[in-house]
Structures are given as C-alpha cells and as structure tokens.
Design a protein around this motif. Structure first.
Motif, mmCIF file in Angstrom:
data_model
loop_
_atom_site.group_PDB
_atom_site.id
_atom_site.type_symbol
_atom_site.label_atom_id
_atom_site.label_comp_id
_atom_site.label_asym_id
_atom_site.label_seq_id
_atom_site.Cartn_x
_atom_site.Cartn_y
_atom_site.Cartn_z
ATOM 1 N N GLY A 1 -13.829 6.099 -47.409
ATOM 2 C CA GLY A 1 -15.274 6.020 -47.614
ATOM 3 C C GLY A 1 -15.993 6.284 -46.299
ATOM 4 N N SER A 2 -17.244 6.754 -46.382
ATOM 5 C CA SER A 2 -17.908 7.090 -45.117
ATOM 6 C C SER A 2 -18.339 5.843 -44.360
ATOM 7 C CB SER A 2 -19.046 8.086 -45.321
ATOM 8 O OG SER A 2 -20.071 7.532 -46.065
ATOM 9 N N ASP A 3 -18.444 4.703 -45.042
ATOM 10 C CA ASP A 3 -18.708 3.467 -44.296
ATOM 11 C C ASP A 3 -17.596 3.230 -43.274
ATOM 12 O OD1 ASP A 3 -21.095 2.839 -45.526
ATOM 13 O OD2 ASP A 3 -20.195 1.503 -47.010
ATOM 14 N N TYR B 1 -26.419 0.005 -40.560
ATOM 15 C CA TYR B 1 -26.404 0.354 -39.127
ATOM 16 C C TYR B 1 -26.544 -0.869 -38.202
ATOM 17 C CZ TYR B 1 -27.070 5.176 -40.912
ATOM 18 O OH TYR B 1 -26.945 6.364 -41.583
ATOM 19 N N ALA C 1 -29.669 9.007 -40.893
ATOM 20 C CA ALA C 1 -29.235 9.349 -42.249
ATOM 21 C C ALA C 1 -30.131 10.490 -42.703
ATOM 22 C CB ALA C 1 -29.383 8.144 -43.175
ATOM 23 N N ASP D 1 -25.712 11.217 -40.786
ATOM 24 C CA ASP D 1 -25.051 10.649 -41.965
ATOM 25 C C ASP D 1 -25.567 11.402 -43.191
ATOM 26 O OD1 ASP D 1 -24.306 9.084 -44.131
ATOM 27 O OD2 ASP D 1 -24.958 7.176 -43.258
ATOM 28 N N ALA E 1 -24.695 11.318 -46.354
ATOM 29 C CA ALA E 1 -24.143 10.717 -47.575
ATOM 30 C C ALA E 1 -24.740 11.362 -48.835
ATOM 31 C CB ALA E 1 -24.398 9.211 -47.584
ATOM 32 N N SER F 1 -18.515 9.668 -52.495
ATOM 33 C CA SER F 1 -19.062 8.642 -53.385
ATOM 34 C C SER F 1 -20.282 9.110 -54.157
ATOM 35 C CB SER F 1 -19.462 7.408 -52.575
ATOM 36 O OG SER F 1 -18.365 6.853 -51.922
ATOM 37 N N LYS F 2 -21.201 9.810 -53.489
ATOM 38 C CA LYS F 2 -22.458 10.160 -54.122
ATOM 39 C C LYS F 2 -22.376 11.579 -54.692
ATOM 40 C CE LYS F 2 -23.877 6.230 -52.039
ATOM 41 N NZ LYS F 2 -24.089 6.147 -50.662
ATOM 42 N N ARG G 1 -13.180 5.906 -52.862
ATOM 43 C CA ARG G 1 -13.268 5.570 -51.436
ATOM 44 C C ARG G 1 -12.716 6.684 -50.540
ATOM 45 N NH1 ARG G 1 -16.894 3.925 -51.381
ATOM 46 N NH2 ARG G 1 -16.734 3.005 -49.335
HETATM 47 C C1 LIG Z 1 -23.661 5.200 -49.679
HETATM 48 C C2 LIG Z 1 -23.907 5.463 -48.234
HETATM 49 C C3 LIG Z 1 -22.861 5.506 -47.301
HETATM 50 C C4 LIG Z 1 -21.452 5.077 -47.584
HETATM 51 O O1 LIG Z 1 -20.813 5.588 -48.628
HETATM 52 P P1 LIG Z 1 -19.277 5.307 -48.888
HETATM 53 O O2 LIG Z 1 -19.220 4.959 -50.323
HETATM 54 O O3 LIG Z 1 -18.794 4.220 -47.990
HETATM 55 O O4 LIG Z 1 -18.624 6.591 -48.569
HETATM 56 C C5 LIG Z 1 -23.148 5.839 -46.003
HETATM 57 N N1 LIG Z 1 -24.407 6.098 -45.600
HETATM 58 C C6 LIG Z 1 -25.436 6.049 -46.454
HETATM 59 C C7 LIG Z 1 -26.798 6.348 -45.947
HETATM 60 C C8 LIG Z 1 -25.224 5.717 -47.785
HETATM 61 O O5 LIG Z 1 -26.252 5.616 -48.623
#
Ligand SMILES: *Cc1c(COP(=O)(O)O)cnc(C)c1O
Length: 351
Positions: free
Chosen positions: A85-87, A114, A151, A181, A183, A209-210, A218
């Motif tokens: 996941g990007s988190d 953040y 973002a 970011d 996302a 994810s999105k 993930r």
């Molecule tokens: C949803 C989101 C992420 C994280 O997405 P993951 O499900 O962890 O990949 C990261 N940055 C922003 C701005 C998001 O809205």
C-alpha cells in the motif's frame, strides 16, 4: 497504558482511517474505494494462485511487478519501488528521505496521515495554508523550505496542480526533494511521472487502492531516480523483506496489464462524478471542482455536522473532519449509480 510502553507509543497520535462498517446495507461513501468492481483478469489471477506459490516466500524484489510498472511509465525497474500500500511506501520513504533536519513542508488541508509520520519520525513539519479557494499557493510553496510533500490531486479537496506548476517547483530548486502523492491519479489530473527522467529531486507515489479498485490487496509503489529508490529499498530491507506477498504480486500484475479495464472504469467514475456534482449544485451545495474519485462539498445553509448525521441515520456514510476551515464540508466518494441516487434522495428529503 502499561509500564512497558515506550515514550513513542505513549506520545504518538495514531492515524484514524475511515470506518469500515460490517453492515452490508450501508451506502459506504467514506473511504474513496472505487465504484467499479476490479477487472475480471484480476479475479482470474487470484483463482490461479497455486499451493506452491503460497508454500514459498515471495520474490523480495517483486521483479515482474516492477518491470510492468516501469514499462507502463516508460522507466526502468530501477526507478520503481513497491510496497504494502502507498501508506507503507510513504512511511518507508519518510525514514529514507524525508526525516532529515531540513524538515518537510506541506499544506494545511491535506492527507491527515502526514502529521502522524512527521511525529513518528521526529520530523519538523511546516504547514502552509491553502488559498481561500483551497488551491495550493505555488509561490508560497516555492518560498518555503525543506522537502515538499504534496498530495496531487489533494485530498480531501480533490483539486490538483498542473504538471507545469510542479515542474516549476522542481526546477526552481534542484536541491530540494519534492514528493508527490498521486493516490488519486487517473481520474483527470496530470501526472508528473514523465518528469522523473529529467528531475532527480522528484519522488512520485501511487496506489492500486483507488485507481485500480484494489484497496483490499494492499499494493502501492514509488517512482523516482534510482538513487532515491535505493534509499527506500534500504529501509525496507531493514524492516521487512517481503512487504508485498505472493498473491498481491500476482494479482497486481494482472491489474496493471489490463489497460482496457482502467480506461473504462476511470471513465465511469469521471462521468458519475460530474453528474453527482451537478445534482448537488442544484441542491445549493458548493462543490469544489474535483479530479479525484470523490467530491468535497458544503451546503450554503446547513452545517456539515447536521448533514453528516442526517445521512448516517439513513445509512449513508461520508467523511467529515472537525477541523478549522473544513468543518462544514463533507467528502463524498463517487459511488455506483444506486449509491449516488440514495445519497441524493436522502439529502433531497431532508433539505
Ligand atoms: C488513500 C490514500 C493513500 C494510501 O493508500 P493505500 O491504500 O495505503 O495505498 C495515500 N495518500 C492519499 C492522499 C490517500 O488518499
């Protein structure tokens, strides 16, 4: 709390994700999950996972997945990092690249994770206000110091900077790292990934994810100069050799190869978003112009808290932050046609 807690565990304020209710009848428009089911190719790849694949450790370098991402972006696998996941990708990048004495600059209304990472990694976080229309003040960003973290499109506003605006920031100070970011890439905003080959101070993060409707899988990734990617990989290899499991690697690969699905699914969401925005404007909502799979709205007469409660009582969940400047806004994920209709009907009845 117990006497065994570290100072960090005690003092840190953790991130609070949007609620994942167990009730199946709720209209869930609170966490920006995709309105369209994942590609059939994804489900086929999932069914094809063998016992032997699960018996063995996954590829620690996710070579096939990195190659596919690199091909899609016109880069090499050395420009790609993949994570859980990007988190997680951003958290690892934070340790590798952002947790420096120069600190990090971001904006006041943005992803609420953040500040959590800044605290976790003891990083000075400077927060610059967005302008009155919630757009990023590019010149204020340019005048600020430290690593720039944006973002784009921004969440929860849905607004985005252009590629040219970010390139201006990259060029005006080549010694400053800029982390973008992305996302919500793929719903109408520019991507800055094509700038990576000319700018070694740019790191882009993405998630499946999105855009790819795979929040449950993930998988996220980062794109950047190989020296930046190496730093993130070093931290990853000091933490977990296998952040992306064998199933996720196989399924993510199938998703990224299905370009037709991406095209169709993104178009569906964009069209639904524009319809939803138009209907809400007709109901006296201010709707920020979004290039993401959600909209950020406030009613001209009713408070955000009141509308949030009304929706919730009728089984429609959206997201709201009790935070200066945005307490009257609701962030609404673009749902399926049925979900969007239920949202609109509930609001129409109340208003
Ligand atoms: C949803 C989101 C992420 C994280 O997405 P993951 O499900 O962890 O990949 C990261 N940055 C922003 C701005 C998001 O809205």
């Amino acid at each position: 709390m117990s006497r065994f807690w570290t100072d960090k565990a005690r003092d840190m304020v953790p991130y609070v994700p949007g609620e994942q209710p167990k009730h199946p009848d709720l209209v869930k428009l609170n966490t920006n999950e995709h309105a369209v089911q994942p590609s059939e190719a994804v489900l086929e790849a999932l069914r094809g996972v063998s016992g032997d694949t699960l018996r063995r450790y996954p590829d620690p370098d996710a070579v096939a997945l990195k190659q596919c991402i690199a091909d899609n972006e016109g880069l090499t696998p050395n420009h790609v990092f993949v994570g859980n996941g990007s988190d997680e990708v951003i958290a690892l990048a934070w340790q590798a690249l952002l947790a420096r004495p120069c600190g990090v600059t971001t904006v006041d209304v943005t992803y609420s994770f953040y500040p959590v990472w800044a605290q976790l990694y003891d990083t000075d976080l400077r927060v610059k206000p967005l302008q009155d229309d919630f757009s990023v003040d590019v010149e204020a960003m340019n005048q600020s110091e430290g690593t720039l973290l944006l973002a784009n499109p921004n969440a929860p506003t849905g607004l985005a900077l252009s590629c040219a605006e970010i390139e201006y920031l990259l060029t005006s100070n080549p010694d400053r790292l800029v982390v973008v970011d992305e996302a919500y890439q793929g719903f109408g905003a520019d991507t800055v990934a094509p700038l990576i080959s000319q700018h070694d101070n740019l790191l882009v993060t993405r998630t499946l994810s999105k855009t790819w409707s795979l929040a449950g899988l993930r998988v996220g990734y980062a794109l950047g100069h190989p020296d930046l990617i190496t730093a993130v990989s070093r931290v990853k290899d000091a933490f977990n050799s296998y952040p992306v499991d064998a199933v996720a690697q196989c399924v993510a690969l199938a998703a990224l190869q299905d370009k037709d699905w991406l095209q169709r699914a993104s178009t569906t969401v964009i069209n639904a978003r524009e319809q939803l925005a138009e209907s809400l404007r007709a109901m006296n909502f201010e709707v920020l112009p979004s290039v993401a799979n959600f909209i950020f709205v406030q009613h001209r007469l009713r408070s955000g808290g009141e509308l949030f409660d009304v929706l919730r009582r009728q089984g429609v969940i959206v997201r709201r932050w009790d935070q200066p400047r945005i307490e009257n806004f609701l962030r609404i994920t673009v749902g399926t046609e049925t979900q969007n209709q239920k949202l609109l009907m509930t609001l129409a009845e109340f208003l």
